[in-house]
Design a protein around this motif. Structure first.
Motif, PDB file in Angstrom:
ATOM      1  N   LEU A 118       0.847  -1.187   0.000  1.00 46.05           N
ATOM      2  CA  LEU A 118       0.000   0.000   0.000  1.00 46.05           C
ATOM      3  C   LEU A 118       0.884   1.239   0.000  1.00 46.05           C
ATOM      4  N   LEU A 119       0.383   2.334  -0.585  1.00 43.30           N
ATOM      5  CA  LEU A 119       1.132   3.588  -0.587  1.00 43.30           C
ATOM      6  C   LEU A 119       0.310   4.665   0.097  1.00 43.30           C
ATOM      7  N   GLU A 120       0.894   5.291   1.117  1.00 47.32           N
ATOM      8  CA  GLU A 120       0.242   6.420   1.756  1.00 47.32           C
ATOM      9  C   GLU A 120       0.471   7.670   0.906  1.00 47.32           C
ATOM     10  N   GLU A 121      -0.136   8.770   1.281  1.00 48.87           N
ATOM     11  CA  GLU A 121      -0.097   9.985   0.468  1.00 48.87           C
ATOM     12  C   GLU A 121       1.316  10.491   0.216  1.00 48.87           C
ATOM     13  N   ASP A 122       2.218  10.283   1.173  1.00 48.51           N
ATOM     14  CA  ASP A 122       3.606  10.735   1.009  1.00 48.51           C
ATOM     15  C   ASP A 122       4.481   9.669   0.354  1.00 48.51           C
ATOM     16  N   ASP A 123       3.826   8.694  -0.290  1.00 54.03           N
ATOM     17  CA  ASP A 123       4.523   7.591  -0.954  1.00 54.03           C
ATOM     18  C   ASP A 123       5.213   6.652   0.029  1.00 54.03           C
ATOM     19  N   LYS A 124       4.819   6.691   1.292  1.00 53.46           N
ATOM     20  CA  LYS A 124       5.369   5.734   2.248  1.00 53.46           C
ATOM     21  C   LYS A 124       4.728   4.366   1.999  1.00 53.46           C
ATOM     22  N   PRO A 125       5.531   3.345   1.673  1.00 49.67           N
ATOM     23  CA  PRO A 125       4.962   2.031   1.413  1.00 49.67           C
ATOM     24  C   PRO A 125       4.666   1.275   2.712  1.00 49.67           C
ATOM     25  N   VAL A 126       3.603   0.485   2.673  1.00 52.92           N
ATOM     26  CA  VAL A 126       3.205  -0.322   3.827  1.00 52.92           C
ATOM     27  C   VAL A 126       2.934  -1.738   3.334  1.00 52.92           C
ATOM     28  N   LEU A 127       3.668  -2.713   3.862  1.00 48.30           N
ATOM     29  CA  LEU A 127       3.481  -4.111   3.454  1.00 48.30           C
ATOM     30  C   LEU A 127       2.212  -4.662   4.077  1.00 48.30           C
ATOM     31  N   MET A 128       1.415  -5.345   3.256  1.00 49.92           N
ATOM     32  CA  MET A 128       0.149  -5.896   3.740  1.00 49.92           C
ATOM     33  C   MET A 128       0.027  -7.368   3.358  1.00 49.92           C
ATOM     34  N   ASP A 129      -1.120  -7.944   3.710  1.00 45.38           N
ATOM     35  CA  ASP A 129      -1.461  -9.335   3.423  1.00 45.38           C
ATOM     36  C   ASP A 129      -0.401 -10.274   3.993  1.00 45.38           C
ATOM     37  N   LEU A 130      -0.473 -10.485   5.299  1.00 43.57           N
ATOM     38  CA  LEU A 130       0.509 -11.310   5.989  1.00 43.57           C
ATOM     39  C   LEU A 130       0.051 -12.762   6.117  1.00 43.57           C
ATOM     40  N   GLY A 131      -0.929 -13.150   5.310  1.00 44.24           N
ATOM     41  CA  GLY A 131      -1.502 -14.486   5.431  1.00 44.24           C
ATOM     42  C   GLY A 131      -0.588 -15.622   5.018  1.00 44.24           C
ATOM     43  N   SER A 132       0.420 -15.331   4.196  1.00 43.68           N
ATOM     44  CA  SER A 132       1.356 -16.381   3.777  1.00 43.68           C
ATOM     45  C   SER A 132       2.633 -16.372   4.597  1.00 43.68           C
ATOM     46  N   MET A 133       2.726 -15.465   5.544  1.00 38.76           N
ATOM     47  CA  MET A 133       3.958 -15.339   6.331  1.00 38.76           C
ATOM     48  C   MET A 133       4.177 -16.556   7.230  1.00 38.76           C
ATOM     49  N   ASN A 134       5.423 -16.996   7.291  1.00 43.01           N
ATOM     50  CA  ASN A 134       5.786 -18.081   8.203  1.00 43.01           C
ATOM     51  C   ASN A 134       7.254 -17.940   8.603  1.00 43.01           C
ATOM     52  N   ARG A 135       7.745 -18.899   9.361  1.00 41.15           N
ATOM     53  CA  ARG A 135       9.128 -18.823   9.820  1.00 41.15           C
ATOM     54  C   ARG A 135      10.071 -18.728   8.628  1.00 41.15           C
ATOM     55  N   ALA A 136      11.099 -17.901   8.785  1.00 40.76           N
ATOM     56  CA  ALA A 136      12.016 -17.641   7.669  1.00 40.76           C
ATOM     57  C   ALA A 136      12.757 -18.900   7.235  1.00 40.76           C
ATOM     58  N   ARG A 137      13.210 -19.678   8.199  1.00 36.21           N
ATOM     59  CA  ARG A 137      14.061 -20.839   7.910  1.00 36.21           C
ATOM     60  C   ARG A 137      13.233 -22.127   7.984  1.00 36.21           C
ATOM     61  N   ILE A 138      13.135 -22.824   6.849  1.00 37.35           N
ATOM     62  CA  ILE A 138      12.393 -24.076   6.785  1.00 37.35           C
ATOM     63  C   ILE A 138      13.346 -25.179   6.334  1.00 37.35           C
ATOM     64  N   GLU A 139      13.551 -26.159   7.212  1.00 37.49           N
ATOM     65  CA  GLU A 139      14.428 -27.273   6.866  1.00 37.49           C
ATOM     66  C   GLU A 139      13.602 -28.384   6.230  1.00 37.49           C
ATOM     67  N   VAL A 140      13.961 -28.760   5.018  1.00 34.03           N
ATOM     68  CA  VAL A 140      13.245 -29.803   4.278  1.00 34.03           C
ATOM     69  C   VAL A 140      14.016 -31.110   4.411  1.00 34.03           C
ATOM     70  N   ARG A 141      13.346 -32.126   4.953  1.00 31.14           N
ATOM     71  CA  ARG A 141      13.985 -33.432   5.184  1.00 31.14           C
ATOM     72  C   ARG A 141      13.193 -34.521   4.472  1.00 31.14           C
ATOM     73  N   GLY A 142      13.541 -34.744   3.240  1.00 34.33           N
ATOM     74  CA  GLY A 142      12.907 -35.823   2.491  1.00 34.33           C
ATOM     75  C   GLY A 142      11.950 -35.319   1.417  1.00 34.33           C
ATOM     76  N   SER A 143      11.625 -36.214   0.491  1.00 34.99           N
ATOM     77  CA  SER A 143      10.800 -35.852  -0.661  1.00 34.99           C
ATOM     78  C   SER A 143       9.369 -35.496  -0.272  1.00 34.99           C
ATOM     79  N   ARG A 144       8.851 -36.132   0.779  1.00 40.07           N
ATOM     80  CA  ARG A 144       7.472 -35.832   1.186  1.00 40.07           C
ATOM     81  C   ARG A 144       7.360 -34.390   1.693  1.00 40.07           C
ATOM     82  N   GLU A 145       8.313 -33.971   2.534  1.00 39.82           N
ATOM     83  CA  GLU A 145       8.300 -32.601   3.033  1.00 39.82           C
ATOM     84  C   GLU A 145       8.522 -31.611   1.894  1.00 39.82           C
TER      85      GLU A 145
END
Length: 306
Positions: A155-182
């Motif tokens: 989103l952009l406010e009037e002074d062009d300040k950006p604001v990040l939205m829609d945090l529904g996909s956010m999760n832990r930054a580091r995801i360790e994948v162990r195996g083909s199923r994961e």
């Protein structure tokens, strides 16, 4: 004498013991709706995001989105004014009350520029991009990743300040994948939650034993920078034509020439959009480069990063 508006007949909702009146519909997605509402107690406008929770997993995801909002008190990350879960017609809905930013999204601004045959000045690009980086840094510093960064989620406010939205996909930054199923589980999740034309290469074909981290956001960040420069995402046309985005993202991005922007800005974009995540920089490096470019017109990008 002005005409008085009667709000008696307008539909109302209550969140945290405060009443809000429906004004109009703003947006609609697959399982969510966004309405403009007015606070009866303060006369201010708010955005009400209603998430339909069809099962227990959907409710868990909505609760996670609430918790992600609560984690941050940062000018470049959208705050949460209030929330509640309610039962309507036998179905659960999550109501998230958010600040209303009337200027709209970064994408709507880019579309207007494209329609006028104009472009975004480099100084403005750097101003907006720095704010996006600041918001992303706040997210990464807490050990999370946004996972769906794109112009429609800024989103952009009037002074062009950006604001990040829609945090529904956010999760832990580091995801360790162990195996083909994961790996397949994560790949399927990314296909559902991470927009295809802004999705990092490593999320298209997740390796059986690997670590996925916040540098998926850096790739998406590069796509956002590209869109500000070219007024469309680097892979938008490929997706629209039905060609393989998964194949296209395996190669370094090509900047259309001639390009009206400085070589330093082009170098920054190329340094961000690196297909191999191990060679991709972190948000601190990107932010340093943006600050350098802002500090000196025609500045340079450090291509010898560690």
């Amino acid at each position: 004498m002005g005409q008085a508006m009667c709000i008696c007949s307008r539909s109302a909702i209550t969140i945290d013991n405060k009443r809000y009146y429906f004004v109009q519909k703003l947006d609609e997605g697959g399982f969510s709706y966004v309405d403009l509402v007015e606070g009866a107690h303060d006369g201010r406008f708010y955005a009400l995001k209603r998430i339909l929770c069809h099962d227990r997993e959907a409710r868990k995801e909505a609760q996670n989105e609430v918790e992600m909002h609560r984690l941050f008190n940062h000018p470049n990350v959208l705050g949460l004014t209030g929330h509640t879960f309610t039962e309507r017609a036998g179905k659960t809905e999550a109501w998230l009350l958010l600040p209303y930013i009337s200027k709209g999204t970064l994408w709507s601004v880019l579309e207007k520029l494209r329609d006028k045959g104009s472009n975004m000045p480099e100084k403005r690009i750097l101003h907006i991009f720095r704010g996006i980086c600041e918001g992303l840094k706040a997210i990464h510093d807490k050990g999370y990743a946004h996972r769906d960064l794109k112009p429609t989620n800024v989103l952009l406010e009037e002074d062009d300040k950006p604001v990040l939205m829609d945090l529904g996909s956010m999760n832990r930054a580091r995801i360790e994948v162990r195996g083909s199923r994961e790996a397949m589980t994560l790949q399927d999740w990314a296909a559902q939650r991470c927009t295809i034309s802004y999705r990092a290469p490593e999320l298209f074909n997740v390796e059986s034993h690997c670590i996925i981290d916040e540098r998926t956001d850096i790739w998406s960040l590069g796509c956002v920078l590209y869109s500000m420069m070219i007024l469309e995402g680097p892979f938008d046309l490929i997706f629209q034509k039905g060609d393989s985005v998964a194949l296209a993202v395996q190669n370094p991005v090509t900047i259309p020439q001639p390009c009206s922007y400085s070589q330093a800005l082009q170098n920054l974009l190329s340094s961000i959009m690196v297909p191999n995540p191990q060679e991709r920089p972190d948000i601190n490096w990107v932010l340093d480069q943006v600050q350098n470019l802002q500090g000196s017109e025609g500045g340079t990008v450090d291509t010898n990063r560690i």
